[in-house]
Design a protein around this motif. Structure first.
Motif, PDB file in Angstrom:
ATOM      1  N   LYS A   2      13.192  -2.485 -12.167  1.00 47.29           N
ATOM      2  CA  LYS A   2      12.035  -3.076 -11.748  1.00 47.29           C
ATOM      3  C   LYS A   2      11.129  -2.139 -11.437  1.00 47.29           C
ATOM      4  CE  LYS A   2      14.067  -6.960  -9.615  1.00 47.29           C
ATOM      5  NZ  LYS A   2      14.181  -8.159  -8.648  1.00 47.29           N
ATOM      6  N   LYS A   3       9.689  -2.574 -11.863  1.00 53.25           N
ATOM      7  CA  LYS A   3       8.483  -1.661 -11.654  1.00 53.25           C
ATOM      8  C   LYS A   3       7.867  -2.187 -10.035  1.00 53.25           C
ATOM      9  CE  LYS A   3       5.001  -2.623 -14.025  1.00 53.25           C
ATOM     10  NZ  LYS A   3       3.950  -2.845 -15.147  1.00 53.25           N
ATOM     11  N   MET A   4       7.617  -1.379  -9.465  1.00 49.41           N
ATOM     12  CA  MET A   4       7.224  -1.903  -7.962  1.00 49.41           C
ATOM     13  C   MET A   4       5.599  -1.379  -8.190  1.00 49.41           C
ATOM     14  SD  MET A   4       9.638  -3.355  -6.942  1.00 49.41           S
ATOM     15  CE  MET A   4       8.923  -3.756  -5.127  1.00 49.41           C
ATOM     16  N   VAL A   5       4.934  -2.246  -7.702  1.00 54.77           N
ATOM     17  CA  VAL A   5       3.328  -2.113  -7.561  1.00 54.77           C
ATOM     18  C   VAL A   5       2.974  -2.145  -6.128  1.00 54.77           C
ATOM     19  CG1 VAL A   5       1.296  -2.830  -8.373  1.00 54.77           C
ATOM     20  CG2 VAL A   5       2.996  -3.133  -9.844  1.00 54.77           C
ATOM     21  N   LEU A   6       2.242  -1.223  -5.426  1.00 54.69           N
ATOM     22  CA  LEU A   6       1.973  -1.207  -4.317  1.00 54.69           C
ATOM     23  C   LEU A   6       0.352  -1.420  -4.366  1.00 54.69           C
ATOM     24  CD1 LEU A   6       2.923  -0.787  -1.598  1.00 54.69           C
ATOM     25  CD2 LEU A   6       2.131   1.527  -1.609  1.00 54.69           C
ATOM     26  N   LEU A   7      -0.094  -2.591  -3.628  1.00 58.99           N
ATOM     27  CA  LEU A   7      -1.602  -3.084  -3.672  1.00 58.99           C
ATOM     28  C   LEU A   7      -2.028  -2.684  -2.241  1.00 58.99           C
ATOM     29  CD1 LEU A   7      -0.799  -6.461  -5.342  1.00 58.99           C
ATOM     30  CD2 LEU A   7      -1.941  -4.085  -6.428  1.00 58.99           C
ATOM     31  N   ILE A   8      -3.417  -2.623  -2.325  1.00 59.80           N
ATOM     32  CA  ILE A   8      -4.142  -1.741  -1.132  1.00 59.80           C
ATOM     33  C   ILE A   8      -4.748  -2.828  -0.136  1.00 59.80           C
ATOM     34  CG2 ILE A   8      -4.724   0.070  -2.440  1.00 59.80           C
ATOM     35  CD1 ILE A   8      -7.471  -0.902  -2.906  1.00 59.80           C
ATOM     36  N   LEU A   9      -4.875  -2.142   1.096  1.00 58.58           N
ATOM     37  CA  LEU A   9      -5.421  -3.037   2.191  1.00 58.58           C
ATOM     38  C   LEU A   9      -7.011  -2.897   1.876  1.00 58.58           C
ATOM     39  CD1 LEU A   9      -5.866  -4.065   5.304  1.00 58.58           C
ATOM     40  CD2 LEU A   9      -5.882  -1.491   5.781  1.00 58.58           C
ATOM     41  N   SER A  10      -7.549  -3.775   2.718  1.00 52.75           N
ATOM     42  CA  SER A  10      -9.249  -4.196   2.564  1.00 52.75           C
ATOM     43  C   SER A  10     -10.026  -2.916   2.504  1.00 52.75           C
ATOM     44  CB  SER A  10      -9.643  -5.281   3.267  1.00 52.75           C
ATOM     45  OG  SER A  10      -9.435  -4.751   4.737  1.00 52.75           O
ATOM     46  N   VAL A  11      -9.379  -1.826   3.324  1.00 55.94           N
ATOM     47  CA  VAL A  11     -10.251  -0.692   3.402  1.00 55.94           C
ATOM     48  C   VAL A  11      -9.831   0.389   2.651  1.00 55.94           C
ATOM     49  CG1 VAL A  11     -11.303  -1.461   5.556  1.00 55.94           C
ATOM     50  CG2 VAL A  11      -9.161  -0.329   5.565  1.00 55.94           C
ATOM     51  N   THR A 300       6.334 -11.183  -5.249  1.00 56.12           N
ATOM     52  CA  THR A 300       6.383 -11.402  -3.804  1.00 56.12           C
ATOM     53  C   THR A 300       5.904 -10.595  -2.890  1.00 56.12           C
ATOM     54  OG1 THR A 300       8.875 -12.039  -4.346  1.00 56.12           O
ATOM     55  CG2 THR A 300       8.686 -11.145  -2.332  1.00 56.12           C
ATOM     56  N   LEU A 301       4.945 -11.054  -2.334  1.00 54.58           N
ATOM     57  CA  LEU A 301       4.101 -10.267  -1.455  1.00 54.58           C
ATOM     58  C   LEU A 301       4.758  -9.805   0.009  1.00 54.58           C
ATOM     59  CD1 LEU A 301       0.953 -12.396  -1.838  1.00 54.58           C
ATOM     60  CD2 LEU A 301       1.749 -10.627  -3.283  1.00 54.58           C
ATOM     61  N   THR A 302       4.701  -8.874   0.241  1.00 55.38           N
ATOM     62  CA  THR A 302       5.299  -8.240   1.378  1.00 55.38           C
ATOM     63  C   THR A 302       4.390  -7.472   2.496  1.00 55.38           C
ATOM     64  OG1 THR A 302       7.278  -7.893   0.257  1.00 55.38           O
ATOM     65  CG2 THR A 302       7.175  -6.778   2.418  1.00 55.38           C
ATOM     66  N   THR A 366      -6.698 -18.391 -14.816  1.00 53.10           N
ATOM     67  CA  THR A 366      -5.642 -18.432 -13.646  1.00 53.10           C
ATOM     68  C   THR A 366      -4.860 -17.138 -13.362  1.00 53.10           C
ATOM     69  OG1 THR A 366      -4.205 -19.481 -15.112  1.00 53.10           O
ATOM     70  CG2 THR A 366      -5.652 -20.762 -14.051  1.00 53.10           C
ATOM     71  N   ASN A 367      -5.361 -16.239 -13.814  1.00 52.54           N
ATOM     72  CA  ASN A 367      -4.512 -14.791 -13.787  1.00 52.54           C
ATOM     73  C   ASN A 367      -4.840 -13.886 -12.881  1.00 52.54           C
ATOM     74  OD1 ASN A 367      -3.162 -15.831 -16.110  1.00 52.54           O
ATOM     75  ND2 ASN A 367      -2.853 -13.782 -16.754  1.00 52.54           N
ATOM     76  N   ASN A 368      -5.606 -14.246 -11.930  1.00 53.68           N
ATOM     77  CA  ASN A 368      -6.275 -13.158 -11.104  1.00 53.68           C
ATOM     78  C   ASN A 368      -6.477 -13.776  -9.960  1.00 53.68           C
ATOM     79  OD1 ASN A 368      -7.491 -10.831  -9.583  1.00 53.68           O
ATOM     80  ND2 ASN A 368      -7.625  -9.802 -11.474  1.00 53.68           N
ATOM     81  N   MET A 369      -5.860 -13.292  -8.481  1.00 46.86           N
ATOM     82  CA  MET A 369      -6.160 -14.224  -7.360  1.00 46.86           C
ATOM     83  C   MET A 369      -6.164 -12.973  -6.374  1.00 46.86           C
ATOM     84  SD  MET A 369      -6.923 -17.118  -5.961  1.00 46.86           S
ATOM     85  CE  MET A 369      -6.571 -18.355  -7.421  1.00 46.86           C
ATOM     86  N   VAL A 370      -7.026 -13.462  -5.141  1.00 45.99           N
ATOM     87  CA  VAL A 370      -7.087 -12.585  -4.001  1.00 45.99           C
ATOM     88  C   VAL A 370      -6.256 -13.555  -2.864  1.00 45.99           C
ATOM     89  CG1 VAL A 370      -8.475 -11.743  -1.916  1.00 45.99           C
ATOM     90  CG2 VAL A 370      -9.016 -11.458  -4.426  1.00 45.99           C
ATOM     91  N   PHE A 371      -5.313 -12.947  -2.089  1.00 50.33           N
ATOM     92  CA  PHE A 371      -4.478 -13.435  -1.051  1.00 50.33           C
ATOM     93  C   PHE A 371      -4.845 -12.658   0.202  1.00 50.33           C
ATOM     94  CE2 PHE A 371      -2.185 -14.623  -4.794  1.00 50.33           C
ATOM     95  CZ  PHE A 371      -1.729 -15.791  -4.678  1.00 50.33           C
ATOM     96  N   TYR A 390      -6.010  -7.900   2.879  1.00 48.40           N
ATOM     97  CA  TYR A 390      -6.336  -8.843   1.442  1.00 48.40           C
ATOM     98  C   TYR A 390      -5.481  -7.852   0.438  1.00 48.40           C
ATOM     99  CZ  TYR A 390     -10.011 -10.819   4.181  1.00 48.40           C
ATOM    100  OH  TYR A 390     -10.880 -11.325   5.106  1.00 48.40           O
ATOM    101  N   VAL A 391      -5.531  -8.619  -0.585  1.00 49.10           N
ATOM    102  CA  VAL A 391      -4.583  -8.106  -1.910  1.00 49.10           C
ATOM    103  C   VAL A 391      -5.095  -8.812  -3.036  1.00 49.10           C
ATOM    104  CG1 VAL A 391      -2.422  -9.286  -1.596  1.00 49.10           C
ATOM    105  CG2 VAL A 391      -2.406  -6.984  -2.676  1.00 49.10           C
TER     106      VAL A 391
END
Length: 551
Positions: A2-11, A300-302, A366-371, A390-391
């Protein structure tokens, strides 16, 4: 793989792996010595401290009063272990190194052996030196104070540069006090707070939400984690390991000092000490980059673990229209996804989460969303602290373009339009299709096809309702060759194939003479109702020449 992607905080401007985050607060978790942080190093945490006395003053978290007087000069990290007390030690002997005022403890330490190893002997080995109930990987703690008397007090400081990688701290603590009963001003007390320097260079408390004070007054066996124990010099109490969550989200790129204070009994006759341990996490959301197979889960957002509760939201705009996660415009609103507040720090995105109201003339709307995740933390349980993280998340489910031209020839063209912006790992050229004769994949499988172009032209054997399941593969160049296409996602589409109809033409007139005009009505099911007109004197080689009249 599995490829893991780490997404960033707002700042955040850079994403980091969780393993790196631990090094952003060196010396906090499992310190080998007080110099483990090395204050010479940029962006490294380091210890210092002070000693003083406990007057008849009650701590107060609102105003930042610690309830102790720190009178010594600042003690550098490499001198902390050398600080000893002058108080009497008749109540504890030598079993707990009573003269050391700052000491690193180990979960393999004596004098206890077997099941008593790594536990406090003064409380009959009921209190472990480390918070194993919270984190079994913590095997060292710091003892602040000792079992000596004479109204001594200690302060331990951990100074750090706040980054996204270390903006969430957890300090675990346990307290031991002997014979409290002098009231809030005189009894031993524990205070933890966060400070930063003012214009004059003085360290001052940041806010009352980042201060927590615990008095031993009113300690009662079995209440609020307190337990009584018997010992020479008077019975005492110890408090189970607990934790405070220090949320430094608002102070990223600033320097702060985490301060822990412990004071004896102000009457000089009884001791008080505490154990502390710590850890840090990045304030950001991570997400699995491997697609979710045939389920409705996309990612899956963590969020960071260990906070009080979590509530998840999604934006009303397509993620591409939110230019920055650091300054969300007022026009962006968020819809709550969690029906109730949860202690679970994960959220499974579904394909429906990516339906957005922003109208755009591109096929990938429908391919990009901010959570957003709202997380509640607290040092003091009475003063919860809210952080919003935010991510931006990509929908990795296949996106299909279906050519629905009504050719009445059972032919359909399917084009796999799946993609991941700025990521070439979505290999739509390798697409797999399953054709089913029915409303879903439980029906008979008519065909299984693989294309190298992402486009499928297929002639269905008959008309009616069919289902097409499409699989997009995601190429992982870091995996072994036989596993580079292990990540994939499926979606199923329902398709109605039009059959060429059998004409049903009705001629009302039964007896026609030369020159008469007749009406032929088209009653073919599914067709547009039309009336056709012809003259029977237009017979050519036995065929009637039909001329259209009006609809």
């Amino acid at each position: 793989m599995k490829k893991m992607v780490l997404l960033i905080l707002s700042v955040a401007s850079v994403a980091v792996a969780y393993g790196q985050a631990l090094s952003a607060c060196p010396g906090l978790k499992n310190p080998a010595s007080f110099t483990a942080g090395s204050h010479q190093t940029y962006n490294a945490g380091y210890y210092s401290g002070q000693t003083g006395s406990k007057p008849y003053t009650a701590p107060d978290a609102m105003s930042g009063v610690t309830g102790v007087n720190m009178t010594s000069a600042l003690i550098p990290d490499n001198q902390l272990a050398n600080q000893t007390g002058n108080g009497g030690t008749s109540y504890c002997g030598t079993t707990l190194s009573p003269t050391s005022r700052f000491r690193i403890m180990s979960n393999t330490e004596g004098p206890g052996t077997g099941t008593q190893q790594g536990k406090d002997p003064l409380v009959s080995y009921q209190l472990p030196y480390c918070p194993a109930s919270y984190d079994a990987s913590i095997n060292h703690s710091i003892r602040l104070g000792n079992c000596g008397t004479s109204a001594e007090a200690e302060a331990l400081y951990y100074t750090m540069d706040v980054k996204v990688e270390n903006a969430l701290l957890f300090i675990y603590y346990s307290i031991v006090v002997q014979a409290p009963g002098h009231g809030p001003t005189g009894d031993p007390s524990f205070v933890i707070r966060v400070a930063r320097q003012n214009a004059s260079g003085q360290w001052v408390q940041i806010s009352d939400t980042l201060c927590y004070a615990i008095s031993s007054s009113g300690a009662s066996n079995g209440v609020n984690g307190w337990h009584s124990y018997s010992g020479s010099g008077g019975n005492g109490f110890y408090r189970d390991w607990n934790k405070v969550a220090i949320n430094l989200n608002k102070y990223i790129y600033e320097q702060v000092r985490v301060e822990v204070y412990m004071g004896d009994c102000a009457a000089h006759g009884h001791y008080g000490y505490c154990y502390i341990a710590g850890d840090c996490q990045p304030m950001q959301i991570s997400t699995s980059g491997c697609p979710a197979g045939a389920t409705t889960t996309v990612q899956t957002l963590t969020a960071p673990t260990g906070l009080t509760n979590y509530v998840w939201y999604k934006s009303n705009l397509d993620g591409r229209f939110i230019n920055s996660l650091t300054s969300i415009p007022d026009t962006v609103t968020f819809t709550r996804l969690s029906p109730t507040t949860s202690t679970n720090n994960t959220y499974n995105c579904t394909t429906s989460d990516f339906v957005c109201t922003q109208a755009v003339a591109t096929p990938d709307t429908t391919n990009n969303m901010v959570f957003r995740c709202d997380m509640t933390s607290a040092m003091d349980p009475a003063k919860p602290f809210l952080s919003k993280v935010y991510v931006r998340v990509i929908n990795t489910k296949p996106l299909m373009f279906i050519d629905t031209a009504k050719n009445c020839d059972n032919y359909l063209k399917l084009i796999n339009k799946s993609f991941i912006p700025n990521d070439n790992h979505c290999d739509t050229a390798h697409s797999k299709y399953w054709i089913y004769r029915g409303i879903d994949t439980s029906a008979a499988n008519l065909d299984t096809l693989i294309t190298n172009t992402g486009t499928l032209r297929y002639v269905f054997p008959q008309g009616g309702v069919h289902s097409v399941r499409v699989r997009s593969f995601y190429y992982d160049e870091n995996a072994e060759p036989e596993h580079r296409y292990d990540c994939f996602s499926d979606s199923t589409y329902r398709i109605k194939i039009l059959e060429r109809p059998v004409p049903n033409l009705f001629i009302q007139e039964k007896n026609l003479c030369i020159g008469d005009r007749a009406v032929m009505r088209d009653n073919t099911p599914g067709s547009v109702k039309r009336d056709w007109f012809f003259n029977n004197d237009s017979v050519i080689n036995g065929q009637v020449e039909v001329t259209r009249g009006f609809d």
